[in-house]
Design an enzyme around this catalytic site. Structure first.
Site: not given
Ligand SMILES: *Cc1c(COP(=O)(O)O)cnc(C)c1O
Length: 492
Positions: A111
């Site tokens: 993120k």
């Molecule tokens: C948010 C997240 C995901 C999923 O990503 P998306 O863009 O929502 O598909 C996968 N792994 C981790 C560790 C995340 O924080």
């Protein structure tokens, strides 16, 4: 270049308007009217990550100068924020399998790649739009997003951020990450209840015109940092193109070679960014979409039927525990080219929780996407197996992707070089990773970080290691109905 809504193509917006608004007023998501073609990869190859980010994002952001974007990229991805100069390094696991590590930022999860950039894009957009108010970001979080948003907006001029988390609904480490948050413009508050209580509370504040009016009079405008904002998708396009350049530079592939990409998927934002990179001309063959036991996307990509009417599972890869993948709407718009068709699917989704796409869309999905899912037992087994075979330690989300990739390879003869997106540091999910490694007696609090180091010989990322010595700043907890008062006091 202008932006349109997935549910209404007739209105067009500037990039700055799309980013400031976040969500279109018709409930749709913004996306560019046309996609730029990829810059010459030979010019991107020698660049730093920051330079690549400015060059690629600039193609989408009319009204932003290269100088401006480079400044943002340096603030977002510089050495004070990311612990390695490549920012998103590619590590070789075997000659055909490379891990794209997206977790070298301040909160050790992917993120950060978007939430370090979004505050700069958002504040610049507001200036360009003539908006003089201070933006206050409100977030309800089940763990990772709240901390990443706090780190992104911390001490960014013209912003404040308030995060609510469920009092007993986040891990010890996640809670510590939030309650020790630094910054002059941040607030953190626990809510008695679960994530839904916190989320409902935030939504009520957003939708209350009286609150908005009071805050406007004090010079504030409310906004959100969730993953449907175009300003969160765009920075993610960069790392797929950057990874391709890195593979070229290391001689792992030749110019023009196709690669496959495998992504652990929740809200469909990360894999969508790769789809866009491919649309711009990046040589990507298959997009492999990996899910955990919450496999609504696996079924959709295989059958064309999206059906959220199914049980919800809490898994060891919690950031992918999701039944509605909001960003899928952008893919549907792209594949149908029709706002009317997207409106129809989304209306069915909200009325019945289910829709089925046309045969034409099914065929387009089948040409490009591969999907698969795996349960917790196989996820943990992969962590253990890969660690013992190669010495590489992966987190639970990455392990879901790796398992699904292996299934795909076993079922087909496709041995294309594949990039697996690694979305979190294994130290962010110590408990499950230790369980995978067969450690039954696990330490509480931050001691578990040292335990994982002892068992694996790997060092914890600095931001997590530093948690043990940090002072707690935020101890407040409230009932759900007190949340508006907390926001009111925060914005005095
Ligand atoms: C948010 C997240 C995901 C999923 O990503 P998306 O863009 O929502 O598909 C996968 N792994 C981790 C560790 C995340 O924080």
């Amino acid at each position: 270049m202008h932006y349109v809504s997935t549910r209404d193509q007739s209105l067009s917006y500037t990039a700055a308007q799309a980013i400031e608004q976040g969500l279109s007023r018709d409930g749709g998501l913004f996306l560019p009217e046309t996609f730029p073609t990829l810059p010459d990869l030979e010019t991107l190859r020698p660049m730093t990550y920051e330079q690549r980010a400015a060059a690629i994002m600039g193609l989408f952001l009319e009204g932003f100068t290269q100088e401006e974007l480079l400044t943002f990229a340096r603030k977002a991805y510089g050495p004070e924020k990311f612990d390695c100069p490549q920012v998103a390094p590619v590590r070789e696991l075997h000659c055909k399998t490379h891990i794209l590590e997206l977790w070298h930022g301040p909160t050790c999860a992917f993120k950060d790649m978007a939430l370090q950039m979004l505050p700069h894009l958002l504040t610049a957009s507001m200036q360009k739009n003539g908006e003089e108010k201070t933006v206050c970001i409100l977030v309800a979080t089940s763990g990772d997003t709240g901390k990443a948003a706090l780190e992104g907006f911390k001490d960014v001029n013209g912003t404040k951020i308030m995060v609510f988390y469920p009092k007993d609904g986040v891990s010890d480490i996640q809670q510590l990450q939030m309650v020790t948050q630094a910054g002059e413009n941040v607030g953190v508050c626990a809510v008695v209840g679960n994530f839904d209580d916190a989320q409902t509370g935030v939504k009520q504040i957003f939708s209350d015109p009286a609150v908005r009016e009071t805050l406007a009079a004090r010079g504030y405008v409310l906004s959100s940092a969730n993953s449907i904002n175009w300003g969160r998708v765009l920075p993610q396009v960069v790392y797929y193109i950057s990874a391709y350049c890195d593979l070229l530079n290391e001689g792992k592939i030749a110019m023009g070679d196709q690669i496959n990409v495998c992504v652990p998927t929740g809200n469909f934002g990360n894999i969508l960014a790769c789809y866009y990179a491919r649309k711009m001309g990046l040589p990507v063959g298959k997009l492999i979409c990996a899910s955990n036991a919450n496999n609504v996307l696996t079924d959709f990509l295989k059958t064309g039927v999206y059906d959220r009417n199914r049980p919800f599972y809490n898994t060891v890869s919690p950031s992918m525990d999701i039944l509605i993948s909001s960003n899928l709407e952008r893919l549907l718009f792209d594949l149908t080219g029709s706002d009317a068709e997207v409106r129809d699917y989304m209306a069915q989704l909200s009325a019945t929780g289910r829709y089925e796409v046309s045969d034409r869309v099914k065929a387009a999905i089948g040409d490009l996407f591969v999907s698969g899912c795996c349960d917790d037992a196989r996820t943990l087994n992969t962590i253990e197996k890969i660690f013992h075979q190669t010495g590489y330690l992966m987190d639970t989300h990455t392990a879901v992707a790796y398992t699904v990739l292996q299934d795909y390879r076993a079922a087909t003869a496709d041995d294309t070089v594949t990039v697996v997106a690694s979305t979190a540091s294994p130290f962010k999910f110590c408990d499950s990773v230790l369980e995978a490694l067969g450690v039954a007696d696990r330490q509480p609090g931050t001691a578990i970080l040292d335990q994982l180091t002892q068992v694996t010989g790997k060092a914890a990322p600095a931001p997590l290691a530093a948690l043990a010595g940090k002072a707690v700043r935020f101890t407040e907890f409230v009932e759900k109905q007190e949340m508006p008062a907390v926001v009111d006091a925060f914005l005095r």
